[in-house]
Write an enzyme that holds these catalytic residues in place. Structure first.
Site, PDB file in Angstrom:
ATOM      1  N   HIS A   1       0.859  -1.199  -0.051  1.00 25.24           N
ATOM      2  CA  HIS A   1      -0.013   0.129  -0.027  1.00 25.24           C
ATOM      3  C   HIS A   1       1.020   1.297   0.096  1.00 25.24           C
ATOM      4  CE1 HIS A   1       0.764  -0.554   4.278  1.00 25.24           C
ATOM      5  NE2 HIS A   1       0.252   0.564   4.428  1.00 25.24           N
TER       6      HIS A   1
ATOM      7  N   HIS B   1       1.464   4.021   1.921  1.00 29.29           N
ATOM      8  CA  HIS B   1       2.117   4.833   3.000  1.00 29.29           C
ATOM      9  C   HIS B   1       3.399   4.831   2.885  1.00 29.29           C
ATOM     10  CE1 HIS B   1      -1.832   4.182   5.653  1.00 29.29           C
ATOM     11  NE2 HIS B   1      -2.017   5.133   4.905  1.00 29.29           N
TER      12      HIS B   1
ATOM     13  N   ASP C   1       6.061   4.964   4.981  1.00 28.74           N
ATOM     14  CA  ASP C   1       6.821   4.044   5.649  1.00 28.74           C
ATOM     15  C   ASP C   1       6.772   2.615   4.794  1.00 28.74           C
ATOM     16  OD1 ASP C   1       4.035   3.719   6.825  1.00 28.74           O
ATOM     17  OD2 ASP C   1       5.041   2.235   8.180  1.00 28.74           O
ATOM     18  N   HIS C   2       6.008   2.510   3.874  1.00 30.46           N
ATOM     19  CA  HIS C   2       6.129   1.242   3.071  1.00 30.46           C
ATOM     20  C   HIS C   2       6.852   1.500   1.679  1.00 30.46           C
ATOM     21  CE1 HIS C   2       3.346  -0.878   5.766  1.00 30.46           C
ATOM     22  NE2 HIS C   2       3.493   0.051   6.329  1.00 30.46           N
TER      23      HIS C   2
ATOM     24  N   HIS D   1      -7.423  -0.793   5.431  1.00 34.09           N
ATOM     25  CA  HIS D   1      -6.531   0.111   5.947  1.00 34.09           C
ATOM     26  C   HIS D   1      -6.209   1.417   4.997  1.00 34.09           C
ATOM     27  CE1 HIS D   1      -2.667   1.435   8.089  1.00 34.09           C
ATOM     28  NE2 HIS D   1      -2.107   1.229   6.982  1.00 34.09           N
TER      29      HIS D   1
ATOM     30  N   ASP E   1      -0.190  -3.774   6.285  1.00 34.89           N
ATOM     31  CA  ASP E   1      -0.830  -3.282   7.669  1.00 34.89           C
ATOM     32  C   ASP E   1      -2.196  -3.522   7.785  1.00 34.89           C
ATOM     33  OD1 ASP E   1       1.650  -2.037   7.949  1.00 34.89           O
ATOM     34  OD2 ASP E   1       0.928   0.110   7.580  1.00 34.89           O
TER      35      ASP E   1
ATOM     36  N   HIS F   1       4.585  -4.519  10.990  1.00 39.91           N
ATOM     37  CA  HIS F   1       5.020  -3.678  12.316  1.00 39.91           C
ATOM     38  C   HIS F   1       5.045  -4.461  13.592  1.00 39.91           C
ATOM     39  CE1 HIS F   1       4.501   0.465  10.704  1.00 39.91           C
ATOM     40  NE2 HIS F   1       3.359  -0.370   9.730  1.00 39.91           N
TER      41      HIS F   1
HETATM   42 ZN   LIG Z   1       2.908   0.813   8.084  1.00 42.56          ZN
HETATM   43 ZN   LIG Z   2      -0.105   1.564   6.356  1.00 40.39          ZN
END
Ligand SMILES: [Zn+2]
Ligand SMILES: [Zn+2]
Length: 257
Positions: free
Chosen positions: A52, A54, A56-57, A108, A130, A168
């Protein structure tokens, strides 16, 4: 095949799978730990799998692609840096000689996907981003409780031996919440002790398995009477309605410390 959770940021894992020569990485939010690992082991990065959008990905996506020439796969319905092979439910990709099946798992984020391989060294493997965490699930930033419940049920229906690679390390805080929901679940209590031990030694609690998650994760247990009752007692959710139970649990967890 070697399955490695590379730690990044506060609590992310960048999952890397390799056969001693070629590697794939999932959701590289940071290129550096991946580049370092590849160099140390003399590995060639063949593919990058994105679940996805985001930051941090995907933060390390461009740098890794440029440095390695790896092919990038990602969700068709999200805005991800190009070039990218767009994927959605039913698609299959061949990476490292393995066949990965793609699932749509909205909730999410709206276009979130997951990657499932039914046989990696005799056990199935799931990269779920996530969507599913050990003992918990992702927050609903772009989807509805009904959508997320369908997504989680799809994952829960996979073989029990499936190794679940979540992005995570949220397990301990999730299990604290799970215990508040379902205090009488002995398997949950046992697992929580195991995870506390692992964390005290600095070890990851992941991967989990689908069988384990089915028995301890309240978000996969909305049909279990004790879980439905707890959701009802907390916020008056209709115990007979899994979506209402799920929505109540998610809301409860958002404010839980
Ligand atoms: Zn994440
Ligand atoms: Zn995420």
């Amino acid at each position: 095949m070697n399955l490695i959770p590379l730690p990044a940021f506060q609590d992310n894992y960048l999952w890397l799978l390799h056969d001693g020569q070629r590697a794939l990485v999932v959701d590289p939010g940071d290129a550096e730990p991946v580049r370092k690992f590849l160099t140390e082991r003399g590995l060639q990065l063949e593919a990058i799998l994105v679940t996805h959008h985001h930051p941090d990905h995907i933060g390390g996506l461009d740098a890794l692609r440029d440095a390695t020439g790896a092919r990038v796969y990602g969700p068709a319905r999200e805005r991800i840096p190009q070039p990218l092979e767009p994927l959605s439910e039913g698609d299959r990709i061949e990476v490292l000689g393995l066949s990965f099946e793609v699932f749509d798992v909205p909730g999410h984020t709206a276009g979130h996907i997951a990657y499932f391989c039914k046989d990696v060294d005799d056990a199935p493997l799931l990269f779920c981003g996530d969507t599913l965490f050990s003992g918990g699930c992702g927050r609903l930033f772009e989807g509805t409780p009904a959508q997320m419940l369908v997504s989680l049920e799809k994952l829960a229906a996979l073989p029990g031996t499936t190794r679940v690679c979540c992005t995570h390390e949220y397990t301990l805080s999730n299990l604290k919440f799970a215990t508040a929901v379902e205090a009488g679940n002995l398997q949950l209590e046992h697992y929580r002790q195991q995870c506390e031990q692992r964390r005290s030694h600095g070890e990851p609690t992941l991967p989990s398995t689908i069988a384990l998650e089915r028995s301890i994760n309240p978000f996969l247990r909305t049909g279990i009477p004790a879980v439905a009752r707890a959701a009802h007692d907390h916020s008056g959710a209709d115990e007979a309605d899994p979506v209402a139970v799920f929505a109540a649990l998610r809301q409860w967890k958002n404010g839980f410390r």
